[in-house]
Design an enzyme around this catalytic site. Structure first.
Site, mmCIF file in Angstrom:
data_model
loop_
_atom_site.group_PDB
_atom_site.id
_atom_site.type_symbol
_atom_site.label_atom_id
_atom_site.label_comp_id
_atom_site.label_asym_id
_atom_site.label_seq_id
_atom_site.Cartn_x
_atom_site.Cartn_y
_atom_site.Cartn_z
ATOM 1 N N ILE A 18 0.815 -1.206 0.000
ATOM 2 C CA ILE A 18 0.000 0.000 0.000
ATOM 3 C C ILE A 18 0.855 1.265 0.000
ATOM 4 O O ILE A 18 0.489 2.280 -0.600
ATOM 5 C CB ILE A 18 -0.971 -0.016 1.210
ATOM 6 N N VAL A 38 -5.679 -5.215 -4.195
ATOM 7 C CA VAL A 38 -6.203 -6.511 -3.767
ATOM 8 C C VAL A 38 -6.153 -6.554 -2.246
ATOM 9 O O VAL A 38 -5.231 -7.111 -1.639
ATOM 10 C CB VAL A 38 -5.388 -7.672 -4.372
ATOM 11 N N HIS A 90 -1.068 -4.198 -6.109
ATOM 12 C CA HIS A 90 -0.627 -4.074 -4.716
ATOM 13 C C HIS A 90 -1.676 -4.645 -3.759
ATOM 14 O O HIS A 90 -2.863 -4.762 -4.087
ATOM 15 C CB HIS A 90 -0.369 -2.603 -4.358
ATOM 16 N N CYS A 91 -1.219 -5.026 -2.581
ATOM 17 C CA CYS A 91 -2.095 -5.365 -1.461
ATOM 18 C C CYS A 91 -1.579 -4.560 -0.275
ATOM 19 O O CYS A 91 -1.085 -3.449 -0.450
ATOM 20 C CB CYS A 91 -2.131 -6.868 -1.202
ATOM 21 N N ALA A 92 -1.677 -5.080 0.930
ATOM 22 C CA ALA A 92 -1.183 -4.325 2.085
ATOM 23 C C ALA A 92 0.340 -4.349 2.158
ATOM 24 O O ALA A 92 0.987 -3.325 2.331
ATOM 25 C CB ALA A 92 -1.796 -4.876 3.375
#
Length: 325
Positions: A18, A38, A90-92
């Site tokens: 993120i 995501v 990207h995700c976290a």
């Protein structure tokens, strides 16, 4: 200035967490035009205002269904690349969810295996490590040959059915009637090697493609590991199989367990337990739907003039990937 984590090769495909979205200069230099998020968390709209943005709201847990989103995420990534810009997924943390979607895209784009795609992504971002559930979904996606629509694929439908069974098992209930998958209504192209008949009236009850093989690492015979349906059936007291349409009146009653009767002569031919059942070889089968070997005759295909299946509409579908007949 630190560069973004780019997947090796000519594709302008990047992966990150993120906080990557805060690196405006790096995003501009990479000509990022599309961002795939995501994750399930509140997102600051200001971060995405310059980009084409697509969100998949999933948690990073083993039982989350990310597989159903692969066709949409693949299309979004491809659209971004076709437009000439760069795509950031990207995700976290840029470790599991985003990596899974990038791997799924590479599998479809380059027709490569899960391990090959994973290796490529790890070259870009060494911390990449999809959770166990996502890895299994990627393996299934590969077995399905990365279709454009997963929901129409019998292998995916079976996987969803198995998830429903596990959920019902966890809460101690039988699955809802409309969610039971009667396998002979999704007939495979796989040839049957033998047929199972009621010993009393000779009514055909199942053919070999509907039987469930035991885990060869747990079930053994005198010659070593059991590796086929025939060996499993020969060495165990029961034939375990998928739900078949002649069982519908019993299985749709909502009971956790019960008896199975021949639809012609009503002889007791087996039993079922949605919570699972232990075979005589100690293997635990979930759900446990079985025919008793002592009440069934096995007839080789060569002795059967025409393989007869239990009643049900014949619908062509690909081979069941979890069986190896």
């Amino acid at each position: 200035m630190a560069l973004l984590d780019k997947v090796p090769g000519e594709l302008k495909l990047y992966i990150g967490g993120i906080f990557t979205l805060r690196r405006r200069d790096a995003l501009r230099e990479a000509n990022i035009t599309h961002v795939l998020s995501v994750l399930r968390m509140p997102l600051d709209d200001d971060l995405f205002s310059p980009y084409n943005h697509h969100v998949v709201q999933v948690d990073d847990v083993d039982d989350e269904n990310l597989l159903e989103h692969f066709p949409a995420t693949n299309r979004f990534i491809q659209d971004g690349l076709d437009g000439g810009g760069g795509v950031l997924v990207h995700c976290a943390m840029g470790k599991s969810r985003s990596a899974t979607c990038v791997i799924a895209y590479l599998m479809q784009k380059h027709h490569i295996s899960v391990s090959e795609a994973l290796s490529q992504v790890q070259q870009a971002r060494p911390i990449v490590e999809p959770n166990e559930g996502f890895m299994k979904q990627l393996e299934l996606y590969g077995q399905m040959q990365t279709p454009e629509s997963v929901e129409d694929t019998p292998a995916y439908q079976r996987w969803v059915y198995q998830r429903e069974i596990e959920l019902s098992r966890a809460v101690g209930q039988a699955p809802e009637a409309e969610k039971i998958r009667f396998e002979d209504e999704h007939v495979t192209d796989q040839a049957a090697s033998f047929e199972l008949r009621c010993r009393k009236c000779r009514r055909p009850l199942a053919t070999s493609q509907y039987l469930i093989a035991h885990d060869s690492s747990k079930s053994t015979n005198d010659q070593g590991p059991i590796s086929s349906i025939a060996e499993t059936a020969r060495d165990c007291a029961h034939y375990f199989l998928d739900p078949l349409s002649w069982m519908r009146p019993e299985l749709e009653q909502g009971k956790l367990d019960g008896r199975l009767e021949c639809p012609k002569c009503h002889a007791n031919v087996g039993k079922y337990a949605w919570q699972g059942m232990q075979c005589s070889c100690n293997e635990w089968i979930v759900p446990g739907i079985s025919l008793s070997k002592s009440r069934i005759d096995q007839v080789k295909k060569a002795a059967v003039s025409e393989i007869r299946r239990p009643p049900g509409p014949a619908v062509s579908s690909p081979v069941n990937p979890r069986q190896n007949l």
